[in-house]
Design a protein around this motif. Structure first.
Motif, PDB file in Angstrom:
ATOM      1  N   TYR A   1       0.778  -1.049   0.498  1.00 34.93           N
ATOM      2  CA  TYR A   1      -0.265  -0.360  -0.693  1.00 34.93           C
ATOM      3  C   TYR A   1       0.712   1.116   0.319  1.00 34.93           C
ATOM      4  O   TYR A   1       2.029   1.102   0.165  1.00 34.93           O
ATOM      5  CB  TYR A   1      -0.821  -0.062   1.379  1.00 34.93           C
ATOM      6  N   THR A   2       0.001   1.989  -0.283  1.00 30.01           N
ATOM      7  CA  THR A   2       0.695   3.590  -0.120  1.00 30.01           C
ATOM      8  C   THR A   2       0.567   4.323   0.613  1.00 30.01           C
ATOM      9  O   THR A   2      -1.074   4.822   0.281  1.00 30.01           O
ATOM     10  CB  THR A   2       1.237   4.341  -1.549  1.00 30.01           C
ATOM     11  N   GLN A   3       0.582   5.633   1.041  1.00 32.65           N
ATOM     12  CA  GLN A   3       0.363   6.245   2.280  1.00 32.65           C
ATOM     13  C   GLN A   3       0.447   7.884   2.550  1.00 32.65           C
ATOM     14  O   GLN A   3       1.935   7.730   1.993  1.00 32.65           O
ATOM     15  CB  GLN A   3      -0.108   5.924   3.453  1.00 32.65           C
ATOM     16  N   VAL A   4      -0.162   8.793   2.604  1.00 32.89           N
ATOM     17  CA  VAL A   4       0.543   9.996   2.379  1.00 32.89           C
ATOM     18  C   VAL A   4      -0.648  10.446   3.775  1.00 32.89           C
ATOM     19  O   VAL A   4      -1.520  10.228   4.611  1.00 32.89           O
ATOM     20  CB  VAL A   4       0.073  11.306   1.477  1.00 32.89           C
ATOM     21  N   GLY A   5       0.209  11.377   4.413  1.00 31.17           N
ATOM     22  CA  GLY A   5      -1.222  12.631   4.950  1.00 31.17           C
ATOM     23  C   GLY A   5      -0.181  11.666   6.421  1.00 31.17           C
ATOM     24  O   GLY A   5       0.461  11.115   6.799  1.00 31.17           O
ATOM     25  N   ASP A   6      -1.338  12.323   7.791  1.00 23.32           N
ATOM     26  CA  ASP A   6      -1.060  11.785   9.048  1.00 23.32           C
ATOM     27  C   ASP A   6      -1.627  10.970   9.559  1.00 23.32           C
ATOM     28  O   ASP A   6      -2.782  11.314   9.539  1.00 23.32           O
ATOM     29  CB  ASP A   6      -1.431  13.682   9.717  1.00 23.32           C
TER      30      ASP A   6
ATOM     31  N   ASN B   1      -4.277   3.231  -9.492  1.00 19.97           N
ATOM     32  CA  ASN B   1      -5.919   4.259 -10.001  1.00 19.97           C
ATOM     33  C   ASN B   1      -6.644   5.049  -8.904  1.00 19.97           C
ATOM     34  O   ASN B   1      -6.924   6.059  -9.383  1.00 19.97           O
ATOM     35  CB  ASN B   1      -7.259   3.087  -9.958  1.00 19.97           C
ATOM     36  N   ALA B   2      -5.375   5.698  -7.361  1.00 18.87           N
ATOM     37  CA  ALA B   2      -5.837   6.107  -6.612  1.00 18.87           C
ATOM     38  C   ALA B   2      -5.167   7.638  -6.403  1.00 18.87           C
ATOM     39  O   ALA B   2      -5.578   8.464  -5.607  1.00 18.87           O
ATOM     40  CB  ALA B   2      -6.529   6.302  -5.172  1.00 18.87           C
ATOM     41  N   ALA B   3      -4.062   7.822  -7.048  1.00 16.72           N
ATOM     42  CA  ALA B   3      -3.020   8.707  -7.439  1.00 16.72           C
ATOM     43  C   ALA B   3      -3.439  10.113  -7.315  1.00 16.72           C
ATOM     44  O   ALA B   3      -2.707  10.926  -6.266  1.00 16.72           O
ATOM     45  CB  ALA B   3      -1.583   7.715  -8.369  1.00 16.72           C
ATOM     46  N   ARG B   4      -4.437  10.525  -8.088  1.00 17.60           N
ATOM     47  CA  ARG B   4      -4.333  11.774  -7.654  1.00 17.60           C
ATOM     48  C   ARG B   4      -5.825  12.242  -6.787  1.00 17.60           C
ATOM     49  O   ARG B   4      -5.390  13.203  -6.172  1.00 17.60           O
ATOM     50  CB  ARG B   4      -5.787  12.261  -9.215  1.00 17.60           C
ATOM     51  N   TYR B   5      -6.137  11.399  -5.894  1.00 19.63           N
ATOM     52  CA  TYR B   5      -7.027  12.037  -4.723  1.00 19.63           C
ATOM     53  C   TYR B   5      -5.689  11.995  -3.658  1.00 19.63           C
ATOM     54  O   TYR B   5      -5.516  12.768  -3.012  1.00 19.63           O
ATOM     55  CB  TYR B   5      -7.771  10.452  -4.157  1.00 19.63           C
ATOM     56  N   LEU B   6      -4.644  10.791  -3.679  1.00 25.31           N
ATOM     57  CA  LEU B   6      -3.618  11.237  -2.413  1.00 25.31           C
ATOM     58  C   LEU B   6      -2.311  12.476  -3.332  1.00 25.31           C
ATOM     59  O   LEU B   6      -1.924  12.627  -2.188  1.00 25.31           O
ATOM     60  CB  LEU B   6      -2.500   9.460  -3.090  1.00 25.31           C
ATOM     61  N   MET B   7      -2.240  12.553  -3.821  1.00 28.10           N
ATOM     62  CA  MET B   7      -2.208  14.062  -4.943  1.00 28.10           C
ATOM     63  C   MET B   7      -2.852  14.929  -4.594  1.00 28.10           C
ATOM     64  O   MET B   7      -2.368  16.847  -4.448  1.00 28.10           O
ATOM     65  CB  MET B   7      -1.280  14.005  -5.614  1.00 28.10           C
ATOM     66  N   ASP B   8      -4.002  15.420  -3.409  1.00 24.67           N
ATOM     67  CA  ASP B   8      -5.166  16.223  -3.649  1.00 24.67           C
ATOM     68  C   ASP B   8      -4.437  17.000  -2.480  1.00 24.67           C
ATOM     69  O   ASP B   8      -4.609  16.574  -0.986  1.00 24.67           O
ATOM     70  CB  ASP B   8      -6.422  16.008  -3.408  1.00 24.67           C
ATOM     71  N   ASP B   9      -3.963  18.322  -2.199  1.00 29.89           N
ATOM     72  CA  ASP B   9      -3.677  18.606  -1.021  1.00 29.89           C
ATOM     73  C   ASP B   9      -4.762  18.603  -0.111  1.00 29.89           C
ATOM     74  O   ASP B   9      -5.154  19.072   1.344  1.00 29.89           O
ATOM     75  CB  ASP B   9      -3.052  19.888  -1.223  1.00 29.89           C
ATOM     76  N   ARG B  10      -6.146  18.870  -0.707  1.00 33.82           N
ATOM     77  CA  ARG B  10      -6.844  19.544   0.448  1.00 33.82           C
ATOM     78  C   ARG B  10      -7.755  18.291   0.956  1.00 33.82           C
ATOM     79  O   ARG B  10      -7.702  18.037   2.074  1.00 33.82           O
ATOM     80  CB  ARG B  10      -8.079  20.192  -0.292  1.00 33.82           C
ATOM     81  N   LEU B  11      -7.804  17.409   0.104  1.00 35.29           N
ATOM     82  CA  LEU B  11      -7.493  16.235   0.895  1.00 35.29           C
ATOM     83  C   LEU B  11      -6.576  15.663   2.054  1.00 35.29           C
ATOM     84  O   LEU B  11      -6.932  14.944   3.020  1.00 35.29           O
ATOM     85  CB  LEU B  11      -7.828  15.197   0.205  1.00 35.29           C
TER      86      LEU B  11
END
Length: 216
Positions: A6-11, A29-39
């Motif tokens: 898996y890949t994760q970003v954020g706190d 397939n979810a990369a664009r969501y992981l790169m979304d600063d707002r999310l």
């Protein structure tokens, strides 16, 4: 002998959102969501390679067509996330076949799943039956000409109706909040799956969003 990738970003202290892809697919397939600063500011974002896909390989490059099997193999990730965010649980975001599998994870591990977002997922066994080209793809001569990823995807799709039948009587035990999003021009997943969800999720707070111009 199995590793889940898996890949994760954020706190890790924030609420967790886990993206579950369809077939074929992988975490990208979810990369664009992981790169979304707002999310990223609102949640910890995690995208998983489902068992049998991406780097979450199973023996002999097989797939796990059973929803219960997929839920069992992804449970350690839910447990790990829950430990890291001090019991806040995980919101599952499933697309396509990922949306078909996500309710099984909520049924198997209700204490670990805090909500569901289901996007373009087959839920009705009758509407999820394989099409002629899925059956054709199982034939030897046709199968030889298919990309290996498509052969794997077809094995999951051929098992879809049986798996949806298996969980049909269990959907009413889901009590977590659900948001279901369905494109009304979807050519792969019949839009009436949204109607089925409204009938079957009897004990869950359910919000259905029908997008008139959207496809799959």
């Amino acid at each position: 002998g199995f590793q889940l990738h898996y890949t994760q970003v954020g706190d890790a202290d924030k609420a967790a959102v886990l993206f579950i892809h369809g077939a074929p697919g992988n975490w990208r397939n979810a990369a664009r969501y992981l790169m979304d600063d707002r999310l990223q500011q609102q949640a910890q974002l995690i995208a998983v390679d489902r068992p049998g896909w991406g780097e979450s390989r199973l023996d002999s490059n097989r797939v796990e067509p059973s929803f219960a099997g997929q839920a069992r193999l992804m449970r350690p990730l839910l447990e790990q996330i829950n430990r890291e965010n001090r019991g806040q649980g995980v919101v599952l975001v499933g697309h396509s076949l990922g949306a078909s599998i996500a309710p099984s994870m909520a049924i198997s591990d209700p204490d670990l799943v805090r909500g569901l977002i289901l996007i373009s997922g087959s839920l009705d066994p009758d509407l999820g039956r394989p099409r002629w080209y899925n059956r054709a793809a199982t034939m030897g001569v046709v199968s030889w000409f298919l990309d290996p990823q498509m052969r794997k995807a077809n094995r999951e799709i051929m098992a879809l109706t049986g798996q949806l039948e298996a969980i049909k009587g269990q959907l009413e035990v889901v009590t977590q909040p659900i948001t279901l999003i369905q494109g009304m021009r979807d050519k792969l997943v019949h839009p009436e799956n949204a109607d089925y969800a409204e009938e079957m999720f009897k004990n869950a707070p359910l919000r259905v969003i029908r997008l008139p111009q959207a496809g799959h």
